[in-house]
Design a protein around this motif. Structure first.
Motif, mmCIF file in Angstrom:
data_model
loop_
_atom_site.group_PDB
_atom_site.id
_atom_site.type_symbol
_atom_site.label_atom_id
_atom_site.label_comp_id
_atom_site.label_asym_id
_atom_site.label_seq_id
_atom_site.Cartn_x
_atom_site.Cartn_y
_atom_site.Cartn_z
ATOM 1 N N VAL A 37 36.946 35.148 47.385
ATOM 2 C CA VAL A 37 38.285 34.914 47.546
ATOM 3 C C VAL A 37 39.023 34.482 46.399
ATOM 4 O O VAL A 37 40.054 34.761 46.153
ATOM 5 C CB VAL A 37 38.458 34.115 48.929
ATOM 6 C CG1 VAL A 37 39.938 33.689 49.120
ATOM 7 C CG2 VAL A 37 38.175 34.953 50.206
ATOM 8 N N THR A 38 38.330 33.441 45.698
ATOM 9 C CA THR A 38 38.890 33.039 44.522
ATOM 10 C C THR A 38 38.957 33.754 43.155
ATOM 11 O O THR A 38 39.699 33.479 42.467
ATOM 12 C CB THR A 38 38.391 31.588 44.183
ATOM 13 O OG1 THR A 38 36.861 31.526 44.101
ATOM 14 C CG2 THR A 38 38.645 30.765 45.449
ATOM 15 N N GLY A 72 44.363 35.400 36.377
ATOM 16 C CA GLY A 72 44.841 34.152 35.375
ATOM 17 C C GLY A 72 44.436 34.500 34.029
ATOM 18 O O GLY A 72 45.067 34.012 33.211
ATOM 19 N N GLU A 73 43.232 35.046 33.809
ATOM 20 C CA GLU A 73 42.372 35.000 32.509
ATOM 21 C C GLU A 73 42.670 36.467 31.870
ATOM 22 O O GLU A 73 42.784 36.489 30.727
ATOM 23 C CB GLU A 73 41.038 34.746 32.659
ATOM 24 C CG GLU A 73 40.652 33.434 33.006
ATOM 25 C CD GLU A 73 39.337 32.959 33.136
ATOM 26 O OE1 GLU A 73 38.554 33.957 32.959
ATOM 27 O OE2 GLU A 73 38.883 31.808 33.341
ATOM 28 N N LEU A 74 42.691 37.596 32.442
ATOM 29 C CA LEU A 74 42.829 38.682 32.005
ATOM 30 C C LEU A 74 44.011 39.414 31.781
ATOM 31 O O LEU A 74 44.353 40.181 30.851
ATOM 32 C CB LEU A 74 41.931 39.776 33.002
ATOM 33 C CG LEU A 74 40.720 39.463 33.204
ATOM 34 C CD1 LEU A 74 40.089 40.449 34.148
ATOM 35 C CD2 LEU A 74 39.678 39.318 31.880
ATOM 36 N N PHE A 75 45.124 38.900 32.535
ATOM 37 C CA PHE A 75 46.384 39.469 32.063
ATOM 38 C C PHE A 75 47.481 38.452 31.399
ATOM 39 O O PHE A 75 47.440 37.461 31.547
ATOM 40 C CB PHE A 75 47.294 39.892 33.694
ATOM 41 C CG PHE A 75 46.406 40.908 34.303
ATOM 42 C CD1 PHE A 75 46.678 42.131 33.847
ATOM 43 C CD2 PHE A 75 45.591 40.379 35.328
ATOM 44 C CE1 PHE A 75 46.289 43.373 34.603
ATOM 45 C CE2 PHE A 75 45.011 41.648 36.008
ATOM 46 C CZ PHE A 75 45.083 42.750 35.648
ATOM 47 N N PRO A 76 48.308 39.135 30.442
ATOM 48 C CA PRO A 76 49.259 38.409 29.737
ATOM 49 C C PRO A 76 50.309 37.625 30.866
ATOM 50 O O PRO A 76 50.807 38.456 31.723
ATOM 51 C CB PRO A 76 49.900 39.076 28.735
ATOM 52 C CG PRO A 76 49.634 40.535 29.120
ATOM 53 C CD PRO A 76 48.464 40.726 30.165
ATOM 54 N N ALA A 87 50.726 41.147 38.952
ATOM 55 C CA ALA A 87 49.447 41.544 39.013
ATOM 56 C C ALA A 87 48.764 40.547 40.263
ATOM 57 O O ALA A 87 48.009 40.969 41.096
ATOM 58 C CB ALA A 87 48.576 41.047 37.833
ATOM 59 N N VAL A 88 49.485 39.578 40.119
ATOM 60 C CA VAL A 88 48.999 38.581 41.356
ATOM 61 C C VAL A 88 49.490 39.220 42.767
ATOM 62 O O VAL A 88 48.779 39.189 43.643
ATOM 63 C CB VAL A 88 49.490 37.170 41.093
ATOM 64 C CG1 VAL A 88 49.067 36.221 42.582
ATOM 65 C CG2 VAL A 88 48.516 36.474 39.990
ATOM 66 N N ILE A 91 48.465 41.908 47.770
ATOM 67 C CA ILE A 91 48.904 43.064 48.776
ATOM 68 C C ILE A 91 47.614 43.798 48.903
ATOM 69 O O ILE A 91 47.185 44.206 50.102
ATOM 70 C CB ILE A 91 49.867 43.934 48.297
ATOM 71 C CG1 ILE A 91 51.223 43.121 48.273
ATOM 72 C CG2 ILE A 91 49.894 45.267 49.030
ATOM 73 C CD1 ILE A 91 52.264 43.985 47.497
ATOM 74 N N TYR A 92 46.679 43.797 47.825
ATOM 75 C CA TYR A 92 45.528 44.947 48.021
ATOM 76 C C TYR A 92 44.505 44.079 48.754
ATOM 77 O O TYR A 92 44.033 44.850 49.733
ATOM 78 C CB TYR A 92 44.793 45.051 46.572
ATOM 79 C CG TYR A 92 43.674 45.732 46.684
ATOM 80 C CD1 TYR A 92 43.616 47.360 47.012
ATOM 81 C CD2 TYR A 92 42.274 45.372 46.099
ATOM 82 C CE1 TYR A 92 42.338 47.909 46.892
ATOM 83 C CE2 TYR A 92 41.292 45.833 46.363
ATOM 84 C CZ TYR A 92 41.219 47.509 46.920
ATOM 85 O OH TYR A 92 39.958 48.047 46.548
#
Length: 144
Positions: A41-42, A49-53, A60-61, A66-67
């Protein structure tokens, strides 16, 4: 999940007395809920938080939420019909198999980000992306 499936298999197919292990479904679900909240879940939120600018992190979040919520809805909606059609044990074994596939995915596909800066993580992701592009182009050329 596999223990849960085995319990229902013994109860429903083998038709053996399961009174001595009647605690197993409760413990199995409790362990799953505990481990679920501890890891899977986490994990998506840590990765987002680490992979997207920062400029696309909110989108992205949102898409990740939603997914995940859609998958939870599908599991909730189809559990009972699948359990009626295939047996509860089969559905729990499917859930367990999905968990194993998730572990394999995390171990083999996700990049290690511990102790790396955002720039270093992005460089690793770019290298993977570039190597995958080269491999796919070479495969296309070999096929022609």
């Amino acid at each position: 999940m596999f223990a849960e499936g085995t319990y229902f298999y013994i109860q429903d197919v083998v038709e053996a007395d399961v009174s001595s292990i009647a605690w197993l479904p409760t413990i199995g679900i409790a362990v799953f809920v505990f481990m679920h909240n501890l890891g899977i879940v986490t994990l998506p939120y840590v990765l987002l938080g680490e992979l997207f600018p920062a400029n696309i992190k909110g989108i992205a979040v949102s898409l990740g939420t939603i997914y995940g919520s859609s998958l939870a809805f599908i599991v909730s909606k189809f559990f009972k019909p699948l359990a009626n059609a295939w047996g509860e044990y089969t559905v729990f074994w499917i859930f367990g198999s999905v968990c194993v596939m998730g572990i394999i995915f995390v171990l083999l596909v996700l990049p290690e980000t511990k102790g790396k800066s955002f720039a270093e993580i992005q460089a690793v992701l770019r290298k993977k992306s570039i190597s995958e592009d080269v491999e796919s182009k070479l495969a296309c050329l070999a096929g022609n």
